[in-house]
Scaffold this motif. Structure first.
Motif, mmCIF file in Angstrom:
data_model
loop_
_atom_site.group_PDB
_atom_site.id
_atom_site.type_symbol
_atom_site.label_atom_id
_atom_site.label_comp_id
_atom_site.label_asym_id
_atom_site.label_seq_id
_atom_site.Cartn_x
_atom_site.Cartn_y
_atom_site.Cartn_z
ATOM 1 N N MET A 57 -0.388 3.347 46.503
ATOM 2 C CA MET A 57 0.001 4.036 48.020
ATOM 3 C C MET A 57 1.893 3.444 47.735
ATOM 4 S SD MET A 57 -1.017 3.294 51.607
ATOM 5 C CE MET A 57 -0.507 4.266 52.325
ATOM 6 N N THR A 58 2.824 4.628 48.056
ATOM 7 C CA THR A 58 4.526 4.505 48.186
ATOM 8 C C THR A 58 4.477 4.185 49.570
ATOM 9 O OG1 THR A 58 4.000 7.020 48.484
ATOM 10 C CG2 THR A 58 4.384 6.456 46.302
ATOM 11 N N THR A 59 6.021 3.405 50.061
ATOM 12 C CA THR A 59 6.342 3.098 50.492
ATOM 13 C C THR A 59 7.162 4.687 51.453
ATOM 14 O OG1 THR A 59 7.824 1.681 49.728
ATOM 15 C CG2 THR A 59 5.489 0.705 49.997
ATOM 16 N N GLY A 60 7.789 4.105 52.018
ATOM 17 C CA GLY A 60 8.741 4.940 52.569
ATOM 18 C C GLY A 60 9.690 4.786 51.645
ATOM 19 N N PHE A 61 9.805 3.227 51.272
ATOM 20 C CA PHE A 61 11.620 2.414 50.495
ATOM 21 C C PHE A 61 11.458 3.828 48.953
ATOM 22 C CE2 PHE A 61 11.434 -1.125 53.057
ATOM 23 C CZ PHE A 61 12.691 -0.835 53.940
ATOM 24 N N GLU A 62 10.665 3.896 48.287
ATOM 25 C CA GLU A 62 10.302 4.467 47.073
ATOM 26 C C GLU A 62 10.919 5.455 47.493
ATOM 27 O OE1 GLU A 62 5.653 3.904 46.051
ATOM 28 O OE2 GLU A 62 6.643 1.856 45.052
ATOM 29 N N TRP A 63 10.187 6.374 48.878
ATOM 30 C CA TRP A 63 11.234 8.109 48.486
ATOM 31 C C TRP A 63 12.000 8.047 49.236
ATOM 32 C CZ3 TRP A 63 7.551 11.662 47.372
ATOM 33 C CH2 TRP A 63 6.354 11.464 47.006
ATOM 34 N N VAL A 64 12.874 6.568 49.953
ATOM 35 C CA VAL A 64 13.818 6.758 50.001
ATOM 36 C C VAL A 64 14.768 6.828 48.211
ATOM 37 C CG1 VAL A 64 16.053 5.718 50.762
ATOM 38 C CG2 VAL A 64 13.319 6.201 52.661
ATOM 39 N N ALA A 65 14.261 5.867 48.024
ATOM 40 C CA ALA A 65 15.295 5.720 45.833
ATOM 41 C C ALA A 65 15.291 6.771 45.589
ATOM 42 C CB ALA A 65 14.536 4.027 45.581
ATOM 43 N N LEU A 66 14.114 7.930 45.535
ATOM 44 C CA LEU A 66 13.951 8.894 44.841
ATOM 45 C C LEU A 66 14.435 9.677 45.265
ATOM 46 C CD1 LEU A 66 12.866 10.606 43.048
ATOM 47 C CD2 LEU A 66 10.453 11.311 44.514
ATOM 48 N N ALA A 67 15.283 10.083 47.004
ATOM 49 C CA ALA A 67 16.033 10.701 47.420
ATOM 50 C C ALA A 67 17.356 11.001 46.290
ATOM 51 C CB ALA A 67 15.334 11.064 48.349
ATOM 52 N N GLY A 110 21.922 11.872 43.239
ATOM 53 C CA GLY A 110 22.536 11.596 42.305
ATOM 54 C C GLY A 110 23.150 12.539 41.245
ATOM 55 N N ILE A 111 21.771 12.506 41.088
ATOM 56 C CA ILE A 111 21.689 13.597 39.628
ATOM 57 C C ILE A 111 22.333 14.678 40.027
ATOM 58 C CG2 ILE A 111 19.623 14.675 37.743
ATOM 59 C CD1 ILE A 111 18.536 12.500 38.382
ATOM 60 N N THR A 112 22.025 15.112 41.077
ATOM 61 C CA THR A 112 22.652 16.747 41.162
ATOM 62 C C THR A 112 23.793 16.266 41.847
ATOM 63 O OG1 THR A 112 20.560 16.825 42.643
ATOM 64 C CG2 THR A 112 22.667 18.500 43.698
ATOM 65 N N MET A 113 24.405 15.259 42.160
ATOM 66 C CA MET A 113 25.857 15.503 42.379
ATOM 67 C C MET A 113 26.111 15.581 41.074
ATOM 68 S SD MET A 113 26.237 12.712 45.747
ATOM 69 C CE MET A 113 28.081 12.505 45.681
ATOM 70 N N VAL A 114 26.113 14.895 39.714
ATOM 71 C CA VAL A 114 26.171 14.416 38.731
ATOM 72 C C VAL A 114 26.480 15.707 37.793
ATOM 73 C CG1 VAL A 114 26.373 13.680 36.389
ATOM 74 C CG2 VAL A 114 26.118 12.243 38.063
#
Length: 113
Positions: A1-11, A16-20
């Motif tokens: 089960m994924t936590t809210g922190f994992e979704w925030v980290a993924l976002a 970051g990848i989009t900005m690069v």
């Protein structure tokens, strides 16, 4: 089960990848913008070279940048320019060469006899 922190980290990772990627595309457009602002005669070719630089792993980018910042006057060569002193210098050099050749031939004749 994924936590809210994992979704925030993924976002954050995706942001970051989009900005690069956006920064790299913007960076490669700089020579084209410089060429447009300076009304460079090769601005469309510089634009194409900017995109080619993206696909050649940035190898062409420094050359394209230098091409864009070169003033237009440095790109033109005046081949019809005449130099009046040049003809005189050539005549003097030809006279000196003829004199040196005559002295050399006299020196060889003296050694041969």
């Amino acid at each position: 089960m994924t936590t809210g922190f994992e979704w925030v980290a993924l976002a954050i990772l995706l942001l970051g990848i989009t900005m690069v990627i956006y920064a790299l595309v913007w960076l490669h457009g700089i020579p084209h913008h410089i060429a447009e602002n300076n009304n460079h005669p090769h601005k469309s070719a510089i634009h194409v070279a900017c995109w080619l630089s993206v696909f050649t792993l940035h190898a062409l980018w420094p050359l394209v940048y230098l091409w864009a910042i070169l003033p237009e006057k440095r790109l033109q060569v005046d081949v019809n320019r005449s130099d009046d002193g040049l003809a005189e210098r050539i005549e003097k050099l030809e006279a000196q060469l003829a004199q040196a050749q005559s002295v050399d031939s006299q020196h060889h004749q003296q050694q041969g006899s």
